[in-house]
Design a protein around this motif. Structure first.
Motif, PDB file in Angstrom:
ATOM      1  N   UNK A  43       0.645  -1.044   0.138  1.00  0.00           N
ATOM      2  CA  UNK A  43       0.032   0.016   0.040  1.00  0.00           C
ATOM      3  C   UNK A  43       0.993   0.964  -0.197  1.00  0.00           C
ATOM      4  N   UNK A  44       2.407   1.433   0.974  1.00  0.00           N
ATOM      5  CA  UNK A  44       2.535   2.514   1.058  1.00  0.00           C
ATOM      6  C   UNK A  44       3.383   2.220  -0.535  1.00  0.00           C
ATOM      7  N   UNK A  45       3.775   1.699  -1.298  1.00  0.00           N
ATOM      8  CA  UNK A  45       4.608   1.557  -2.123  1.00  0.00           C
ATOM      9  C   UNK A  45       3.076   2.651  -3.245  1.00  0.00           C
ATOM     10  N   UNK A  46       2.624   1.621  -3.467  1.00  0.00           N
ATOM     11  CA  UNK A  46       1.979   2.597  -4.339  1.00  0.00           C
ATOM     12  C   UNK A  46       1.630   4.052  -4.112  1.00  0.00           C
ATOM     13  N   UNK A  47       1.206   4.153  -2.576  1.00  0.00           N
ATOM     14  CA  UNK A  47       1.689   5.590  -1.843  1.00  0.00           C
ATOM     15  C   UNK A  47       3.026   6.506  -2.840  1.00  0.00           C
ATOM     16  N   UNK A  48       3.929   6.051  -2.966  1.00  0.00           N
ATOM     17  CA  UNK A  48       5.053   6.341  -3.100  1.00  0.00           C
ATOM     18  C   UNK A  48       5.425   6.682  -4.305  1.00  0.00           C
ATOM     19  N   UNK A  49       4.442   5.927  -5.242  1.00  0.00           N
ATOM     20  CA  UNK A  49       4.716   5.612  -6.535  1.00  0.00           C
ATOM     21  C   UNK A  49       3.477   7.231  -6.635  1.00  0.00           C
ATOM     22  N   UNK A  50       2.460   6.562  -6.835  1.00  0.00           N
ATOM     23  CA  UNK A  50       1.566   8.021  -6.905  1.00  0.00           C
ATOM     24  C   UNK A  50       2.083   9.664  -6.540  1.00  0.00           C
ATOM     25  N   UNK A  51       3.276   9.497  -5.388  1.00  0.00           N
ATOM     26  CA  UNK A  51       3.530  11.170  -5.040  1.00  0.00           C
ATOM     27  C   UNK A  51       4.848  11.203  -6.099  1.00  0.00           C
ATOM     28  N   UNK A  52       5.768  10.138  -6.895  1.00  0.00           N
ATOM     29  CA  UNK A  52       6.748  10.089  -7.574  1.00  0.00           C
ATOM     30  C   UNK A  52       5.905  11.192  -8.656  1.00  0.00           C
ATOM     31  N   UNK A  53       4.457  10.151  -8.600  1.00  0.00           N
ATOM     32  CA  UNK A  53       4.219  11.291 -10.467  1.00  0.00           C
ATOM     33  C   UNK A  53       4.265  12.791 -10.263  1.00  0.00           C
ATOM     34  N   UNK A  54       3.554  13.387  -9.011  1.00  0.00           N
ATOM     35  CA  UNK A  54       3.495  14.739  -8.656  1.00  0.00           C
ATOM     36  C   UNK A  54       4.647  15.674  -8.962  1.00  0.00           C
ATOM     37  N   UNK A  55       6.073  14.927  -9.141  1.00  0.00           N
ATOM     38  CA  UNK A  55       7.430  16.035  -9.420  1.00  0.00           C
ATOM     39  C   UNK A  55       8.238  14.990 -10.699  1.00  0.00           C
ATOM     40  N   UNK A  56       7.722  14.062 -10.747  1.00  0.00           N
ATOM     41  CA  UNK A  56       8.743  13.453 -12.151  1.00  0.00           C
ATOM     42  C   UNK A  56       7.592  12.789 -12.768  1.00  0.00           C
ATOM     43  N   UNK A  57       8.395  12.451 -14.910  1.00  0.00           N
ATOM     44  CA  UNK A  57       7.614  11.648 -15.271  1.00  0.00           C
ATOM     45  C   UNK A  57       8.502  10.558 -15.651  1.00  0.00           C
ATOM     46  N   UNK A  58       7.924   9.174 -15.158  1.00  0.00           N
ATOM     47  CA  UNK A  58       8.705   7.730 -14.922  1.00  0.00           C
ATOM     48  C   UNK A  58       7.436   7.455 -15.063  1.00  0.00           C
ATOM     49  N   UNK A  59       8.308   6.135 -16.203  1.00  0.00           N
ATOM     50  CA  UNK A  59       8.008   4.896 -17.017  1.00  0.00           C
ATOM     51  C   UNK A  59       8.346   3.490 -16.330  1.00  0.00           C
ATOM     52  N   UNK A  60       7.411   1.912 -16.424  1.00  0.00           N
ATOM     53  CA  UNK A  60       7.718   1.435 -15.744  1.00  0.00           C
ATOM     54  C   UNK A  60       8.264  -0.011 -17.543  1.00  0.00           C
ATOM     55  N   UNK A  61       8.552  -0.186 -17.556  1.00  0.00           N
ATOM     56  CA  UNK A  61       9.529  -1.208 -18.588  1.00  0.00           C
ATOM     57  C   UNK A  61       8.575  -2.135 -18.675  1.00  0.00           C
ATOM     58  N   UNK A  62       8.175  -2.957 -17.286  1.00  0.00           N
ATOM     59  CA  UNK A  62       8.204  -4.395 -17.653  1.00  0.00           C
ATOM     60  C   UNK A  62       7.396  -4.138 -16.101  1.00  0.00           C
ATOM     61  N   UNK A  63       5.921  -3.942 -15.991  1.00  0.00           N
ATOM     62  CA  UNK A  63       5.375  -3.619 -15.102  1.00  0.00           C
ATOM     63  C   UNK A  63       4.896  -5.206 -14.304  1.00  0.00           C
ATOM     64  N   UNK A  64       4.603  -5.797 -14.919  1.00  0.00           N
ATOM     65  CA  UNK A  64       4.393  -7.335 -14.531  1.00  0.00           C
ATOM     66  C   UNK A  64       5.140  -8.137 -13.954  1.00  0.00           C
TER      67      UNK A  64
END
Length: 254
Positions: A117-138
């Motif tokens: 849950x916290x990892x998802x929150x961290x990733x959501x927070x990161x979108x407010x500061x930078x543009x990032x992508x996940x090449x291999x989401x699975x």
């Protein structure tokens, strides 16, 4: 045969404790992540535009995520099993018809769920500061779950071992956090001068950070096979140690 009713009872009890402190549990990592992006993303990112073809702000996202995963998984699981020991409720658990598998799935599963849950929150927070992508989401999801489970198991062991709140925080604060900062969280080990680039490979956190970084950007400083293999090996060792703890009753029955 796993008693799923017992497992769910432990799991729900641990998640209920998380819900009671959910405001502090969420606000703290969000503020910490924001400060990291402001300090490192702005200050250092102004001097280092890219690392390995990836914008510096985006480059540190996997490292920050790993930093949170390691600390939160270990702390949540260690506190979860330590409190029953501290209050004496552990004897009710030991006398109940609950096996090792149910206990682990309940305590470790809840700790890993909190970390995810916290990892998802961290990733959501990161979108407010930078543009990032996940090449291999699975692969990223699988690896995050693997790391969360592994260090929740480590936290469980620490919670059984600890005889006081000081010892409970000793390993996360004095070992895990320093190793994570030195494990390529904010830099690539290829940027280190010789022989420090080789010395850094002795740090196991390097392989965890780079394993996650590969799932994001398809590139890392070390072999992704080694990263996955070491993580699986660490998980297996933790499971073996916990099996011995329950078989002998070490630090549980005294």
């Amino acid at each position: 045969m796993i008693n799923w009713r017992s497992t769910l009872a432990i799991y729900r009890n641990e998640l209920a404790r998380f819900r009671r402190t959910i405001f502090g549990s969420i606000v703290s990592p969000v503020l910490t992540t924001s400060l990291y992006f402001i300090v490192f993303g702005a200050a250092i990112g102004g001097r280092i535009s890219e690392v390995g073809g990836v914008d510096y702000g985006a480059f540190i996202v996997p490292g920050l995520l790993m930093l949170t995963l390691l600390s939160e998984s270990t702390s949540n699981a260690s506190f979860g099993i330590y409190m029953p020991k501290f209050t004496g409720a552990i004897y009710e658990l030991l006398s109940a018809p609950v096996g090792v598998a149910e206990t682990l799935l309940g305590f470790v599963g809840a700790a890993a769920t909190k970390s995810l849950i916290l990892a998802a929150i961290i990733l959501a927070t990161a979108t407010l500061f930078v543009d990032y992508s996940i090449a291999h989401p699975v692969f990223a999801l699988f690896y995050i779950m693997l790391v969360a489970a592994s260090f929740s198991l480590l936290g469980f062991i620490l919670g059984v071992w600890a005889e006081g709140f000081e010892k409970l925080q000793m390993v996360p604060l004095l070992i895990l956090t320093p190793l994570t900062f030195l494990g390529g969280t904010f830099y690539s080990i290829d940027m280190l001068p010789s022989p420090w680039d080789k010395v850094a490979l002795a740090n196991p956190i390097v392989y965890l950070v780079n394993g996650l970084r590969w799932t994001f950007y398809g590139d890392s400083d070390v072999s992704i096979g080694i990263s996955f293999g070491l993580t699986l090996g660490f998980l297996a060792i933790c499971v073996a140690v916990i099996a011995v703890i329950f078989r002998t009753g070490w630090r549980l029955r005294t």
